[in-house]
Structures are given as structure tokens and as C-alpha cells.
Design a protein around this motif. Structure first.
Motif, PDB file in Angstrom:
ATOM      1  N   TYR A 113     -42.579 -47.752 -22.967  1.00  0.00           N
ATOM      2  CA  TYR A 113     -43.943 -48.395 -23.200  1.00  0.00           C
ATOM      3  C   TYR A 113     -44.487 -47.267 -24.019  1.00  0.00           C
ATOM      4  O   TYR A 113     -44.319 -46.018 -23.593  1.00  0.00           O
ATOM      5  CB  TYR A 113     -44.733 -48.742 -21.731  1.00  0.00           C
ATOM      6  N   ILE A 114     -44.686 -47.319 -25.328  1.00  0.00           N
ATOM      7  CA  ILE A 114     -45.284 -46.230 -26.207  1.00  0.00           C
ATOM      8  C   ILE A 114     -46.583 -46.679 -26.802  1.00  0.00           C
ATOM      9  O   ILE A 114     -46.932 -48.007 -27.260  1.00  0.00           O
ATOM     10  CB  ILE A 114     -44.266 -46.277 -27.611  1.00  0.00           C
ATOM     11  N   LYS A 115     -47.785 -46.126 -26.420  1.00  0.00           N
ATOM     12  CA  LYS A 115     -48.925 -46.199 -26.757  1.00  0.00           C
ATOM     13  C   LYS A 115     -49.428 -45.015 -27.778  1.00  0.00           C
ATOM     14  O   LYS A 115     -49.529 -43.758 -27.334  1.00  0.00           O
ATOM     15  CB  LYS A 115     -49.857 -46.432 -25.696  1.00  0.00           C
ATOM     16  N   PHE A 116     -49.799 -45.408 -29.053  1.00  0.00           N
ATOM     17  CA  PHE A 116     -50.619 -44.629 -29.982  1.00  0.00           C
ATOM     18  C   PHE A 116     -51.939 -44.764 -29.738  1.00  0.00           C
ATOM     19  O   PHE A 116     -52.447 -46.031 -29.830  1.00  0.00           O
ATOM     20  CB  PHE A 116     -50.001 -44.582 -31.514  1.00  0.00           C
ATOM     21  N   VAL A 117     -52.801 -43.847 -29.864  1.00  0.00           N
ATOM     22  CA  VAL A 117     -54.180 -43.863 -29.790  1.00  0.00           C
ATOM     23  C   VAL A 117     -54.687 -43.325 -31.260  1.00  0.00           C
ATOM     24  O   VAL A 117     -54.525 -42.341 -31.588  1.00  0.00           O
ATOM     25  CB  VAL A 117     -55.015 -43.171 -28.704  1.00  0.00           C
ATOM     26  N   LEU A 118     -55.211 -44.191 -31.998  1.00  0.00           N
ATOM     27  CA  LEU A 118     -55.285 -44.061 -33.500  1.00  0.00           C
ATOM     28  C   LEU A 118     -56.976 -44.222 -33.712  1.00  0.00           C
ATOM     29  O   LEU A 118     -57.778 -44.997 -33.481  1.00  0.00           O
ATOM     30  CB  LEU A 118     -54.838 -45.017 -34.396  1.00  0.00           C
ATOM     31  N   GLN A 119     -57.394 -42.998 -34.470  1.00  0.00           N
ATOM     32  CA  GLN A 119     -58.952 -43.006 -34.744  1.00  0.00           C
ATOM     33  C   GLN A 119     -58.997 -42.737 -36.324  1.00  0.00           C
ATOM     34  O   GLN A 119     -58.505 -41.535 -36.661  1.00  0.00           O
ATOM     35  CB  GLN A 119     -59.533 -42.093 -33.865  1.00  0.00           C
ATOM     36  N   ASN A 120     -59.629 -43.272 -37.070  1.00  0.00           N
ATOM     37  CA  ASN A 120     -59.819 -43.286 -38.557  1.00  0.00           C
ATOM     38  C   ASN A 120     -58.346 -43.027 -38.928  1.00  0.00           C
ATOM     39  O   ASN A 120     -57.970 -41.923 -39.813  1.00  0.00           O
ATOM     40  CB  ASN A 120     -60.503 -42.102 -38.745  1.00  0.00           C
ATOM     41  N   GLY A 121     -57.302 -43.791 -38.579  1.00  0.00           N
ATOM     42  CA  GLY A 121     -55.984 -43.808 -39.234  1.00  0.00           C
ATOM     43  C   GLY A 121     -55.098 -42.405 -38.709  1.00  0.00           C
ATOM     44  O   GLY A 121     -54.010 -42.562 -38.953  1.00  0.00           O
ATOM     45  N   LYS A 122     -55.790 -41.640 -37.790  1.00  0.00           N
ATOM     46  CA  LYS A 122     -55.111 -40.521 -37.508  1.00  0.00           C
ATOM     47  C   LYS A 122     -54.617 -40.562 -35.957  1.00  0.00           C
ATOM     48  O   LYS A 122     -55.375 -41.323 -35.212  1.00  0.00           O
ATOM     49  CB  LYS A 122     -55.771 -39.231 -37.690  1.00  0.00           C
ATOM     50  N   LEU A 123     -53.438 -39.989 -35.670  1.00  0.00           N
ATOM     51  CA  LEU A 123     -53.079 -40.091 -34.255  1.00  0.00           C
ATOM     52  C   LEU A 123     -53.895 -39.192 -33.468  1.00  0.00           C
ATOM     53  O   LEU A 123     -53.806 -37.983 -33.726  1.00  0.00           O
ATOM     54  CB  LEU A 123     -51.636 -39.872 -34.227  1.00  0.00           C
ATOM     55  N   ARG A 124     -54.509 -39.535 -32.381  1.00  0.00           N
ATOM     56  CA  ARG A 124     -55.240 -38.807 -31.387  1.00  0.00           C
ATOM     57  C   ARG A 124     -54.636 -38.543 -29.929  1.00  0.00           C
ATOM     58  O   ARG A 124     -54.982 -37.671 -29.416  1.00  0.00           O
ATOM     59  CB  ARG A 124     -56.616 -39.369 -31.095  1.00  0.00           C
ATOM     60  N   GLY A 125     -53.973 -39.404 -29.743  1.00  0.00           N
ATOM     61  CA  GLY A 125     -53.250 -39.189 -28.491  1.00  0.00           C
ATOM     62  C   GLY A 125     -51.954 -40.341 -28.200  1.00  0.00           C
ATOM     63  O   GLY A 125     -51.980 -41.088 -29.196  1.00  0.00           O
ATOM     64  N   ALA A 126     -51.218 -40.110 -27.263  1.00  0.00           N
ATOM     65  CA  ALA A 126     -50.058 -40.935 -27.106  1.00  0.00           C
ATOM     66  C   ALA A 126     -49.577 -40.865 -25.589  1.00  0.00           C
ATOM     67  O   ALA A 126     -49.657 -39.896 -24.882  1.00  0.00           O
ATOM     68  CB  ALA A 126     -48.687 -40.521 -27.936  1.00  0.00           C
ATOM     69  N   ILE A 127     -49.312 -42.081 -25.386  1.00  0.00           N
ATOM     70  CA  ILE A 127     -48.440 -42.303 -23.980  1.00  0.00           C
ATOM     71  C   ILE A 127     -47.105 -42.624 -24.295  1.00  0.00           C
ATOM     72  O   ILE A 127     -46.885 -43.589 -24.813  1.00  0.00           O
ATOM     73  CB  ILE A 127     -49.145 -43.218 -22.948  1.00  0.00           C
ATOM     74  N   LEU A 128     -45.882 -41.911 -23.842  1.00  0.00           N
ATOM     75  CA  LEU A 128     -44.554 -41.915 -24.072  1.00  0.00           C
ATOM     76  C   LEU A 128     -43.819 -42.423 -22.777  1.00  0.00           C
ATOM     77  O   LEU A 128     -43.814 -41.658 -22.026  1.00  0.00           O
ATOM     78  CB  LEU A 128     -43.915 -41.095 -24.841  1.00  0.00           C
ATOM     79  N   ILE A 129     -43.532 -43.480 -22.376  1.00  0.00           N
ATOM     80  CA  ILE A 129     -43.077 -43.984 -21.063  1.00  0.00           C
ATOM     81  C   ILE A 129     -41.525 -44.208 -21.352  1.00  0.00           C
ATOM     82  O   ILE A 129     -41.440 -45.156 -22.143  1.00  0.00           O
ATOM     83  CB  ILE A 129     -43.776 -45.124 -20.116  1.00  0.00           C
TER      84      ILE A 129
ATOM     85  N   GLU B 281     -42.034 -34.654 -29.956  1.00  0.00           N
ATOM     86  CA  GLU B 281     -42.189 -33.805 -31.011  1.00  0.00           C
ATOM     87  C   GLU B 281     -42.942 -34.307 -32.293  1.00  0.00           C
ATOM     88  O   GLU B 281     -43.851 -33.929 -32.829  1.00  0.00           O
ATOM     89  CB  GLU B 281     -41.113 -33.050 -31.423  1.00  0.00           C
ATOM     90  N   THR B 282     -42.530 -35.620 -32.538  1.00  0.00           N
ATOM     91  CA  THR B 282     -43.111 -36.135 -33.667  1.00  0.00           C
ATOM     92  C   THR B 282     -44.387 -36.512 -33.494  1.00  0.00           C
ATOM     93  O   THR B 282     -45.318 -36.232 -34.317  1.00  0.00           O
ATOM     94  CB  THR B 282     -42.277 -37.641 -33.945  1.00  0.00           C
ATOM     95  N   CYS B 283     -44.725 -36.879 -32.275  1.00  0.00           N
ATOM     96  CA  CYS B 283     -46.229 -37.048 -31.995  1.00  0.00           C
ATOM     97  C   CYS B 283     -47.006 -35.939 -31.758  1.00  0.00           C
ATOM     98  O   CYS B 283     -48.192 -35.877 -32.168  1.00  0.00           O
ATOM     99  CB  CYS B 283     -46.310 -37.754 -30.663  1.00  0.00           C
ATOM    100  N   GLU B 284     -46.524 -34.784 -31.557  1.00  0.00           N
ATOM    101  CA  GLU B 284     -47.140 -33.661 -31.618  1.00  0.00           C
ATOM    102  C   GLU B 284     -47.688 -33.158 -32.897  1.00  0.00           C
ATOM    103  O   GLU B 284     -48.690 -32.973 -33.128  1.00  0.00           O
ATOM    104  CB  GLU B 284     -46.443 -32.468 -30.917  1.00  0.00           C
ATOM    105  N   ASN B 285     -46.782 -33.674 -33.873  1.00  0.00           N
ATOM    106  CA  ASN B 285     -46.876 -33.126 -35.263  1.00  0.00           C
ATOM    107  C   ASN B 285     -47.923 -33.903 -35.919  1.00  0.00           C
ATOM    108  O   ASN B 285     -48.924 -33.492 -36.405  1.00  0.00           O
ATOM    109  CB  ASN B 285     -45.491 -33.136 -36.137  1.00  0.00           C
ATOM    110  N   LEU B 286     -47.674 -35.385 -35.388  1.00  0.00           N
ATOM    111  CA  LEU B 286     -48.733 -36.339 -36.058  1.00  0.00           C
ATOM    112  C   LEU B 286     -50.373 -35.896 -35.548  1.00  0.00           C
ATOM    113  O   LEU B 286     -51.086 -35.918 -36.321  1.00  0.00           O
ATOM    114  CB  LEU B 286     -48.389 -37.756 -35.812  1.00  0.00           C
ATOM    115  N   ILE B 287     -50.368 -35.503 -34.297  1.00  0.00           N
ATOM    116  CA  ILE B 287     -51.661 -35.450 -33.739  1.00  0.00           C
ATOM    117  C   ILE B 287     -52.200 -33.974 -34.490  1.00  0.00           C
ATOM    118  O   ILE B 287     -53.164 -33.804 -34.763  1.00  0.00           O
ATOM    119  CB  ILE B 287     -51.741 -35.054 -32.158  1.00  0.00           C
TER     120      ILE B 287
END
Ligand SMILES: Cc1cc2nc3c(=O)[nH]c(=O)nc-3n(C[C@H](O)[C@H](O)[C@H](O)COP(=O)(O)OP(=O)(O)OC[C@H]3O[C@@H](n4cnc5c(N)ncnc54)[C@H](O)[C@@H]3O)c2cc1C
Ligand SMILES: NC(=O)C1=CN([C@@H]2O[C@H](COP(=O)(O)OP(=O)(O)OC[C@H]3O[C@@H](n4cnc5c(N)ncnc54)[C@H](OP(=O)(O)O)[C@@H]3O)[C@@H](O)[C@H]2O)C=CC1
Length: 472
Positions: A418-434, A441-447
């Protein structure tokens, strides 16, 4: 009787031990004393990076005497701090003079009670409290778990041979960590046995804020202890001998209205539901998994400034308002203006980071040097296990403090991820990775890089596209 040390650290939990160990590295010739009320101290082992700033680790309990030669230890309780003259007094009457002091005295369960008889309400904090739980489970057939966070989620998953009544205020389980979608993922994974060599479908869904949270849920914000796998070392069986695992009975949007002792049987508990109805259940005892409060059962010559949650207010160098007095871990409250992707949660993860930051800060001050806040305070990161799945939480993973103008993109494969990206104005602000997603690491970089993801649309979570390559 008195003694002197350069650095005095109070508390043998993860924060205190991390602070003392960091001081021993930064100031190897200094005298470092760890004062703790319990002989059992906790240290971090098997620290494994799973992304650039995210680590997974085990926690080792050891006797204080095994702390190694560079750190002196003393088993006693801090009783009073004289910050102006730089000494403390222990409950045992010892006076210890220090140059620098770090308070890492942790937290205590914030117990629910209606000012009634508390004998049948227990909290979970340390090994003793788990032994008490074990003792009560032996003869128990029905247990009520109150709360919807880390401990409740772990107990609801681990308790066996006992009927679990799980009472939560929210409309989904594990609300301090996950959203309704992930909660559903966990419950399906528990209630269904995947057919042999089944190939469950992968679904991708984008939702705006309003769609994903039940109306009443939208406003509420979430926000020498045990830790990962504490439940594995104890047999948490009851007396119901159900044979196969019985799933907890979950009471959503509910709360305890009243309870009373039943001679010989336990408690008659009246539950209220948000729709105005109520019902009565009978349980042997209540586990109050209702949060943690900072613990500082000692006095000081001048008041130590407290934050609104009762923790010692500390700045980004982990300093309190008193000269040369620092604090770290559950006992403190981050009172600096936090980076956009970080917020405090009382976790081992942050106890280790804060303890180490305090150690570096004290060492630098003692040598007239300047240090800067560790990078880990730029991005909230937490690695854990929930309902048997590996879970990574990054940034504002539940849209914390993002108001209402954000959307989520979810990719879900039953029983797998279960992967959830929290997006605000097109930018990644948070993620839940189950699950084993390899996306941390990709999510760290994107945030952290704030890359605009709009051009990629839903492809950003297309399982056939390796987004790590996109952004490496
Ligand atoms: C059941 C449970 C499960 C958890 N699971 C996880 C998890 O899976 N992952 C995670 O990240 N976090 C988890 N946590 C949270 C985590 O345990 C805490 O955030 C973390 O341990 C806090 O560390 P600390 O050193 O600040 O406090 P503590 O671990 O509470 O240590 C405080 C220390 O100070 C000592 N002390 C207190 N007062 C005095 C005094 N006056 N004088 C001398 N010594 C004193 C205590 O004896 C103790 O040794 C869990 C917590 C609980 C209760
Ligand atoms: N795997 C992990 O990472 C784990 C981490 N922990 C950590 O240990 C600490 C203690 O865990 P825990 O006690 O579960 O704390 P948590 O903060 O995780 O959860 C507390 C829960 O109790 C609810 N609550 C608070 N007061 C009441 C009340 N009076 N009636 C009903 N519900 C109430 C809270 O709701 P609300 O938020 O709406 O107030 C929340 O759902 C936490 O910092 C937690 O993060 C613990 C276990 C596992």
C-alpha cells in the motif's frame, strides 16, 4: 557524599544512552556519568540505513554495568537540580557536580480514567508493565484496548486466546499512523487468506483531500520504554483458548462513558458511540493505550520552561532555558520552528536522534565550537512494523498541518503493498510505504528536492515504471 563529572546524563533509555555514547565519541577524555533509576539500559544495535536519512535498528536491553569504560554509570534517581551552582542531588542523597547536564527521563503512559477505581486499568511503558499485562492475561477472557495508536495497533495484532474489544475514537484503525485506505489494507490482509498463487490486481487512485477523510475525521490532527518487537519477547495469550486467531471486535467512533467493578468478573463498561447510541460490554481489564506524557519527577532551583504538552521546551541545540541544562527524547518538546517536512513524534527513532544531537551540542559548547542541527531534523522518517507488514512513514505522511489543499495518490495491491503519496501543488509532501516497496530513498529525494511531479501524472506510481530511474 559528592562527586564531579564533566557531563551528567540522566536516563538510561535510548535518548540518554545515545547522548552518553555521542559524548564519549566527541569528548573521549571527558568524564561522562550516566545516572539512571533502572539497572536496565537500552541501546541501539544493528543500525541499518534503508535510505539516505532513514534507519532501521534493533534495541538492546543490557545491564548498566555493561555500558563500557568510557561512560561511568550510577543507579539512582535524580531528585533535585541546582542549575545556578551546577549540581544535582539524587534520591540516595548523593550530590553530583557537573559542567553540562542532559535530562533524558522519558515518558509515562497517559492513562485514561474517570477518576474511578484504577485497579483494572493498565498502561504499557516498560518491561514491568508488560509483565503486569501478561499476569492479567493468564485469567482473562475479554480485554478492552482503548486508543488507536502504536501500542493499541500492536496489541490488537499480537494478543491471542482472548477476546479483544478495540475501542477507537476514529472511523478507522491505527489513525495516528495511517489513513483509512491503509487501515482497510491491514484489515483485509488479516481477515482474508490470500488464495494460493493468487495475482491480486494493482489499483492506482488519485483523490482530493475531501474524498479521502470521513467528514468528522477531517479536523482532528494526529500527532525506558519498549519499542519494536517488544511483544515478541512475551507470551501475550489469554485464557479464552480460542484455538485459531480471533480478530479484535472494533468499536469505531466510540468512547468509554462509564465503567464499574463487577465482583469476580471484572468491569461492566458502558460505551458511547458518536451517533448517540450506547452499549455495555464486560471485560476483565482495560489497556489504556492512550498516549505518553513527559516524565520529570524532580525539582529544580529555577523552573524549567515547559511546552504546552508538559515536555521540557528545547531549542534546535536541545538546550532548555537553564544554563548548561539540555534535554532529549520523550521528556522534551521540540520548541524550535521545525523544517517544513519534520514534526515531533515520541518514538525511538527521534529519541536516538535527539540524544545524539544533545551530545554533539554539549560537546561543542564545552570546546567553544559551533555545530549545526543534524540533517535528520529536516525530514520526518520512521521505520516500523504494523500488522506484520514493514511500514515506512516519511514527511507529512498523513497530510499533517497541510490544511485541505492537498491530494493523495494511492497504489495498492492486496496482501502485498500500500503506497500513498501526499501531494501539494504537485510536490511530494509525505508518503506511507507499506510492504517491500524499495521507494524510501526515492521518496526522501522527492520530498527534499520539491520536484514538480505534475508532468508525470499517475505514472509516478505506475508499477511498470521504475520511478527510481526517473529521478536518480
Ligand atoms: C509499548 C511501547 C512500544 C513502543 N514501540 C515503539 C516502536 O516500535 N518504535 C518506536 O520508534 N518507538 C516505540 N515506542 C516509543 C519509544 O519507546 C519511546 O519514544 C522511546 O523509548 C523514548 O526514549 P527515552 O529515552 O526518551 O525514554 P525512556 O525509554 O522512557 O527512558 C527514560 C529513562 O529515564 C529513567 N528515569 C526516569 N526518571 C528518572 C529519574 N528521576 N532519575 C533517574 N532516571 C530516571 C527511566 O528509568 C528510563 O531508563 C514504544 C513505546 C511503548 C511504551
Ligand atoms: N510501531 C511504532 O512505531 C510504535 C510507536 N509507539 C509510540 O509509543 C508512544 C506511546 O504509544 P501509544 O500509547 O499508542 O500512543 P499514541 O500517541 O500512538 O496513540 C494514542 C492513541 O490514544 C488516543 N487517545 C488519547 N486519549 C484518549 C482517550 N481519553 N480516549 C480514547 N482514546 C484516546 C489517541 O487519539 P488522538 O490522537 O486523537 O488523541 C491515539 O489514537 C507513542 O509515541 C507511539 O508513537 C508505540 C507503539 C508502537
Amino acid at each position: 557524599m559528592s562527586r564531579k563529572c564533566d557531563f551528567l546524563v540522566v536516563g538510561g533509555g535510548i535518548a540518554g544512552v545515545s547522548c552518553a555514547e555521542t559524548l564519549a565519541i566527541c569528548r573521549p577524555n571527558a568524564s561522562i556519568l550516566l545516572l539512571t533509576e533502572s539497572r536496565i539500559v537500552k541501546s541501539v544495535t544493528n543500525l541499518v540505513p534503508i535510505a539516505r536519512y532513514l534507519h532501521k535498528f534493533d534495541v538492546r536491553e543490557q545491564d548498566v554495568s555493561e555500558m563500557g569504560v568510557t561512560i561511568d554509570t550510577l543507579v539512582d534517581q535524580l531528585d533535585h537540580i541546582n542549575s545556578s551552582e551546577h549540581w544535582i542531588r539524587t534520591k540516595g542523597g548523593l550530590v553530583i557536580r557537573y559542567d553540562y547536564l542532559c535530562l533524558c527521563t522519558g515518558g509515562a503512559p497517559k492513562l485514561f480514567n474517570l477518576r474511578h477505581e484504577k485497579s483494572r486499568i493498565i498502561g504499557i511503558r516498560d518491561t514491568d508493565s508488560v509483565l503486569e499485562l501478561q499476569r492479567r492475561l493468564v485469567a482473562a477472557k475479554d480485554v478492552l484496548i482503548l486508543g488507536n495508536g502504536g501500542i493499541a495497533s500492536e496489541l490488537a495484532y499480537e494478543l491471542k486466546d482472548v477476546n479483544v474489544h478495540w475501542v477507537v475514537k476514529d472511523s478507522h484503525i491505527s489513525a495516528t499512523f495511517v489513513d483509512p485506505g491503509a487501515a482497510e489494507f491491514f484489515q483485509l490482509a488479516r481477515s482474508e487468506v490470500p488464495e494460493k498463487d493468487a495475482h491480486p490486481k494493482t489499483a492506482i487512485k488519485r483523490m482530493r483531500y475531501g474524498e479521502m477523510m470521513p467528514k468528522e475525521q477531517q479536523e482532528s490532527s494526529h500527532g525506558a520504554a519498549l519499542g519494536p518487537d517488544w511483544h515478541r519477547t512475551f507470551d501475550l495469550s489469554g485464557a479464552a483458548r480460542n484455538g485459531d486467531k480471533v480478530l479484535p471486535k472494533i468499536y469505531y467512533k466510540s468512547h468509554i462513558l462509564d465503567y464499574q467493578e463487577l465482583p469476580e468478573r471484572g468491569l461492566a463498561i458502558k460505551l458511547g458511540h458518536d451517533d448517540g447510541s450506547s452499549e455495555e460490554i464486560v471485560c476483565d481489564f482495560i489497556v489504556s493505550a492512550t498516549g505518553v506524557q513527559p516524565r520529570h519527577e524532580y525539582t529544580s532551583d529555577s523552573p524549567i520552561t515547559l511546552a504546552s504538552d508538559g515536555g521540557f521546551a528545547v531549542d534546535e541545540m536541545m538546550r532548555t532555558n537553564l544554563p548548561d541544562v539540555y534535554a532529549a527524547g520523550d521528556v522534551c518538546t521540540a520548541s524550535w520552528s521545525p523544517a517544513p517536512h519534520w514534526f515531533q513524534m515520541r518514538l525511538w527513532t527521534q529519541a536516538r536522534q535527539m540524544g545524539s544531537m544533545a551530545g554533539r551540542s554539549m560537546a561543542a559548547k564545552s570546546e567553544g565550537e559551533t555545530v549545526y542541527q543534524d540533517f535528520c531534523f529536516e525530514l520526518f522518517g520512521h521505520v516500523t512494523q504494523l500488522f506484520g507488514f514493514p511500514v515506512v512513514l516519511l514527511g507529512r505522511f498523513n497530510g499533517q498541518d497541510l490544511g485541505r489543499d492537498y491530494e493523495i495518490l494511492v497504489r495498492c495491491t492486496r496482501h502485498k503493498e500500500y503506497i500513498k503519496f501526499v501531494l501539494q501543488n504537485g510536490k511530494l509532501r509525505g508518503a506511507i510505504l507499506i510492504g517491500d516497496t524499495d521507494l524510501a530513498e526515492t521518496c526522501e529525494n522527492l520530498i527534499l528536492n520539491g520536484i514538480n511531479l505534475e508532468p508525470y501524472g499517475d505514472d509516478i506510481l505506475n508499477p511498470d515504471i521504475d520511478i527510481e530511474d526517473y529521478f536518480d
